[in-house]
Motif scaffolding. Structure first.
Motif, PDB file in Angstrom:
ATOM      1  N   GLU A  47      24.260  46.837 -10.938  1.00  0.00           N
ATOM      2  CA  GLU A  47      23.215  46.385  -9.767  1.00  0.00           C
ATOM      3  C   GLU A  47      23.841  45.298  -8.757  1.00  0.00           C
ATOM      4  O   GLU A  47      23.696  45.644  -7.609  1.00  0.00           O
ATOM      5  CB  GLU A  47      22.300  45.720 -10.548  1.00  0.00           C
ATOM      6  N   LYS A  48      24.947  44.785  -9.001  1.00  0.00           N
ATOM      7  CA  LYS A  48      25.658  43.827  -8.033  1.00  0.00           C
ATOM      8  C   LYS A  48      26.472  44.894  -7.159  1.00  0.00           C
ATOM      9  O   LYS A  48      26.509  44.557  -6.016  1.00  0.00           O
ATOM     10  CB  LYS A  48      26.636  42.859  -8.910  1.00  0.00           C
ATOM     11  N   LEU A  70      24.187  44.471 -14.983  1.00  0.00           N
ATOM     12  CA  LEU A  70      24.212  43.349 -14.027  1.00  0.00           C
ATOM     13  C   LEU A  70      25.449  43.886 -13.024  1.00  0.00           C
ATOM     14  O   LEU A  70      25.426  43.741 -11.834  1.00  0.00           O
ATOM     15  CB  LEU A  70      24.705  42.247 -14.762  1.00  0.00           C
ATOM     16  N   LYS A  71      26.324  44.432 -13.586  1.00  0.00           N
ATOM     17  CA  LYS A  71      27.792  44.703 -12.759  1.00  0.00           C
ATOM     18  C   LYS A  71      27.411  45.862 -11.957  1.00  0.00           C
ATOM     19  O   LYS A  71      27.591  45.982 -10.794  1.00  0.00           O
ATOM     20  CB  LYS A  71      28.911  45.184 -13.821  1.00  0.00           C
ATOM     21  N   PHE A 122      24.075  46.309  -5.066  1.00  0.00           N
ATOM     22  CA  PHE A 122      23.452  45.316  -3.963  1.00  0.00           C
ATOM     23  C   PHE A 122      24.479  44.983  -2.767  1.00  0.00           C
ATOM     24  O   PHE A 122      24.018  45.129  -1.522  1.00  0.00           O
ATOM     25  CB  PHE A 122      23.120  44.076  -4.800  1.00  0.00           C
ATOM     26  N   ASP A 123      25.383  44.944  -3.076  1.00  0.00           N
ATOM     27  CA  ASP A 123      26.796  44.513  -2.404  1.00  0.00           C
ATOM     28  C   ASP A 123      26.918  45.816  -1.219  1.00  0.00           C
ATOM     29  O   ASP A 123      27.192  45.582  -0.052  1.00  0.00           O
ATOM     30  CB  ASP A 123      27.939  44.395  -2.890  1.00  0.00           C
ATOM     31  N   TRP A 169      20.754  36.591  -5.906  1.00  0.00           N
ATOM     32  CA  TRP A 169      20.434  37.988  -5.313  1.00  0.00           C
ATOM     33  C   TRP A 169      19.458  38.932  -6.420  1.00  0.00           C
ATOM     34  O   TRP A 169      19.061  39.994  -5.839  1.00  0.00           O
ATOM     35  CB  TRP A 169      21.659  38.685  -5.065  1.00  0.00           C
ATOM     36  N   LEU A 170      19.080  38.430  -7.582  1.00  0.00           N
ATOM     37  CA  LEU A 170      18.270  38.942  -8.354  1.00  0.00           C
ATOM     38  C   LEU A 170      16.748  38.988  -8.163  1.00  0.00           C
ATOM     39  O   LEU A 170      16.474  37.617  -7.977  1.00  0.00           O
ATOM     40  CB  LEU A 170      18.714  38.881  -9.843  1.00  0.00           C
ATOM     41  N   MET A 185      23.416  34.247  -9.078  1.00  0.00           N
ATOM     42  CA  MET A 185      22.587  35.299  -9.484  1.00  0.00           C
ATOM     43  C   MET A 185      21.469  35.467  -8.526  1.00  0.00           C
ATOM     44  O   MET A 185      20.214  36.094  -8.493  1.00  0.00           O
ATOM     45  CB  MET A 185      22.099  34.738 -10.990  1.00  0.00           C
TER      46      MET A 185
END
Length: 203
Positions: free
Chosen positions: A182-183, A179-180, A186-187, A95-96, A93
């Motif tokens: 945002e990830k 969360l899904k 981010f990726d 990366w948050l 986590m």
């Protein structure tokens, strides 16, 4: 055990920018919410945090101009609070990140402040957190899941304006979607930045 680390970058613009590029923060979230694809993944069209379920509000007291939003919030809750930049430290986590408008010394109370715009403030007086602010709060809850209370504070610096404090509850189902999404974003940003950093081929 704390689920986040406090990042001391607010006073150094270069460090702030470097940190900002290493995480997906609430600032990134607010920018990304402008994209229809991202909003669709969160099922935000249409979406209104329901009145009466968003939280309990204290909005009956009228105030005179004083300080700023942080000063007024401190006076209202009679607690030692300060703005903090934080980063998740749980496995997978990290990366948050988030900029918390007010965090108390024990980490038990998290507060996010409204924009101060009249339309948003009117919603708060009706016990409704504006959609983007509500989403931002759910993001911050992901970093500080063990807090006892999450406050949305709305205040306008005008004579005899009512103030509103709304106690917001976590929405676990929404947080999973957030969360899904945002990830994935981010990726995508990370891959884009890495591609731009590759040296040009020498002919």
């Amino acid at each position: 055990m704390m689920t986040y680390d406090i990042v001391n970058v607010r006073s150094n613009p270069a460090q702030w920018m470097a940190w900002q590029q290493s995480v997906f923060s609430d600032w990134d979230l607010l920018n990304t919410l402008r994209k229809a694809e991202f909003r669709a993944s969160l099922r935000l069209e249409p979406f209104v945090p329901p009145e009466g379920k968003t939280g309990d509000s204290d909005n009956t007291r009228y105030i005179v101009p004083r300080g700023d939003a942080l000063d007024s919030y401190r006076e209202h809750v009679s607690s030692v609070v300060a703005p903090k930049t934080i980063q998740a430290n749980r496995n997978g986590m990290q990366w948050l990140g988030a900029g918390i408008d007010a965090l108390d010394i024990t980490g038990e109370t998290v507060a996010i402040f409204g924009s101060g715009q009249e339309a948003d403030h009117r919603k708060a007086l009706g016990n409704i957190v504006p959609t983007e602010d509500w989403v931002r709060m759910q993001h911050c809850m992901l970093l500080v899941p063990d807090a006892e209370e999450y406050h949305y504070w709305s205040w306008r610096a005008a004579h005899r304006q009512p103030e509103a404090l709304i106690r917001v509850k976590p929405d676990i189902g929404f947080q999973a979607r957030l969360l899904k999404a945002e990830k994935a974003m981010f990726d995508r940003h990370k891959e884009h930045n890495q591609a731009n950093m590759k040296p040009a081929n020498v002919v």
